[in-house]
Design an enzyme around this catalytic site. Structure first.
Site, PDB file in Angstrom:
ATOM      1  CB  CYS A   1     -17.434   2.588  -4.981  1.00  0.00           C
ATOM      2  SG  CYS A   1     -15.840   2.360  -4.162  1.00  0.00           S
TER       3      CYS A   1
ATOM      4  CB  CYS B   1     -19.247   7.990  -6.377  1.00  0.00           C
ATOM      5  SG  CYS B   1     -17.918   8.879  -5.538  1.00  0.00           S
TER       6      CYS B   1
ATOM      7  CB  CYS C   1     -19.019   1.656  -8.420  1.00  0.00           C
ATOM      8  SG  CYS C   1     -18.216   1.506 -10.032  1.00  0.00           S
TER       9      CYS C   1
ATOM     10  CG  ASP D   1      -1.988   1.106   1.152  1.00  0.00           C
ATOM     11  OD1 ASP D   1      -2.397   1.465   0.040  1.00  0.00           O
ATOM     12  OD2 ASP D   1      -2.372   1.601   2.214  1.00  0.00           O
TER      13      ASP D   1
ATOM     14  CB  CYS E   1     -19.515  -3.808  -6.498  1.00  0.00           C
ATOM     15  SG  CYS E   1     -18.759  -4.886  -7.738  1.00  0.00           S
TER      16      CYS E   1
ATOM     17  CB  CYS F   1     -22.208  -3.093 -14.109  1.00  0.00           C
ATOM     18  SG  CYS F   1     -22.633  -2.654 -12.405  1.00  0.00           S
TER      19      CYS F   1
ATOM     20  CB  CYS G   1     -16.208   6.058   1.599  1.00  0.00           C
ATOM     21  SG  CYS G   1     -17.821   6.065   0.763  1.00  0.00           S
TER      22      CYS G   1
ATOM     23  CB  CYS H   1     -16.957  -3.741 -14.911  1.00  0.00           C
ATOM     24  SG  CYS H   1     -16.020  -3.759 -13.359  1.00  0.00           S
TER      25      CYS H   1
END
Length: 380
Positions: A243, A198, A194, A134, A247, A191, A240, A188
């Site tokens: 999103c 948002c 998300c 990360d 899904c 679709c 948050c 995806c």
């Protein structure tokens, strides 16, 4: 032992130490990513938390000379909380996002990568490895996508067939040339849930994020939160999940594989009012193990104040008044002033006008004046 055989041994060992998914990718430059990052930089969509130059983030050999392969790993985390406490009228609660439940995932993944690295170096003593989670230069998502862990969703998360996007990612660059895995085709399709869901329209389009609008980013900032985003925050204290929650690929995905990732319900869904007066010591003791505590208590307290305003919790007014009068931090005083105005009690205007007489910080004075004006407008 051939490098192909070594790969199979690494895969087998990864399962023994609790790695849920592992994939192998080439350490070639991420050419497409580089152009995307440059575009993001030009558009001003970067968060400022990114590490390294664009070249370092897209050219693995700059980080580890003679890099040949990147090993990507994924660990699945829970999406549902057992025994979740209820937020009541008298006891309003905030919420840490799912990725901050349990022990800080950076520590968990680093332990897995360290064990994996030791295993590899035992087999290949002359090789070199460099791991990151990360906060390293490489894009976890780009590496995981190339290594076949999952596809890069429109919500800017890696989506795995097995665990949805509820996975933590990490990677290891190595000087060993091992067979690559095949990327997973994007699932995806048409679709767009998300992007449409948002709260701040931070998802500009599928796969493109304006980090400066993203609530997950905003909850981590330490300054005043722009007013246009305060109402969007709701009771979020950190991060948050919107999103991810909307899904379809995450429907029914809830992994309780790693005990250290299980949340303490009263810690990740804490009472809001006690957070406003918590000491540094108590904050570290109660929340220090969470990834959501990495910025300290100030952003969490600011967000808790905003959440109390969201609930229009009049019982919080005495505490907010104390913060406005005595807290040494302008961001906390100013946000308290804003919250008092939003709660809109009959005594709120008097409290604000009294505070104005003693306040010296201009940003706080601006918040007080705007709150007083909004309360006067509402009474017209």
């Amino acid at each position: 032992m051939s490098n192909a055989q070594l790969k199979q041994e690494i895969i087998a060992y990864s399962k023994c130490i609790g790695i849920d998914k592992i994939g192998f990718a080439s350490a070639d430059p991420f050419v497409t990513l580089k152009s995307r990052l440059k575009a993001q930089e030009e558009l001003g969509y970067q968060s400022g938390f990114e590490k390294g130059t664009i070249e370092e983030r897209t050219e693995p050999e700059l980080l580890l000379p003679e890099a040949k392969t990147i090993i990507a790993i994924a660990l699945a985390y829970p999406s549902k909380m057992k025994n979740s406490p209820k937020s009541t009228r008298d006891e309003r609660r905030g919420l840490f996002c799912r990725a901050s439940w349990g022990e800080d995932y950076h520590h968990i993944l680093r332990r897995k990568l360290e064990a994996l690295e030791n295993f590899i170096l035992e087999k290949m003593p002359d090789s070199k490895c460099l791991s990151m989670v990360d906060t390293g230069e490489l894009s976890d998502r780009a590496v995981a996508e190339r290594a076949g862990i999952g596809w890069s969703g429109k919500n800017c998360s890696i989506i795995t067939p097995e665990f949805g996007s509820y996975v933590y990612l990490g990677e290891m660059i190595t000087t060993i040339d091992m067979p690559e895995d095949t990327p997973i085709e994007d699932q995806c399709g048409s679709c767009n849930r998300c992007v449409e869901a948002c709260p701040t329209e931070a998802l500009i389009q599928g796969g493109q994020l304006d980090s400066n609008k993203c609530i997950a980013f905003l909850t981590q900032t330490k300054d005043f939160l722009p007013e246009k985003y305060r109402q969007k925050l709701g009771n979020r204290l950190y991060g948050c999940d919107t999103c991810q929650v909307v899904c379809p690929e995450n429907k029914g995905k809830d992994s309780h594989i790693h005990l250290e990732m299980e949340p303490d319900p009263h810690v990740v869904k804490p009472l809001l009012k006690p957070l406003l007066s918590i000491s540094n010591r108590d904050f570290k003791e109660s929340y220090g193990h969470l990834s959501g505590a990495w910025r300290g208590k100030k952003p969490i307290q600011r967000n808790a104040i905003i959440a109390l305003a969201h609930f229009k919790d009049e019982s919080a007014l005495p505490t907010l008044w104390e913060l406005l009068r005595k807290d040494p931090r302008p961001v906390i005083r100013g946000t308290a002033a804003w919250a008092i105005g939003k709660i809109g009690s009959s005594s709120g205007k008097k409290i604000l006008l009294e505070a104005k007489e003693h306040e010296t910080d201009q940003d706080v004075l601006n918040e007080i004046e705007l709150s007083v004006k909004s309360m006067e407008f509402e009474t017209i």
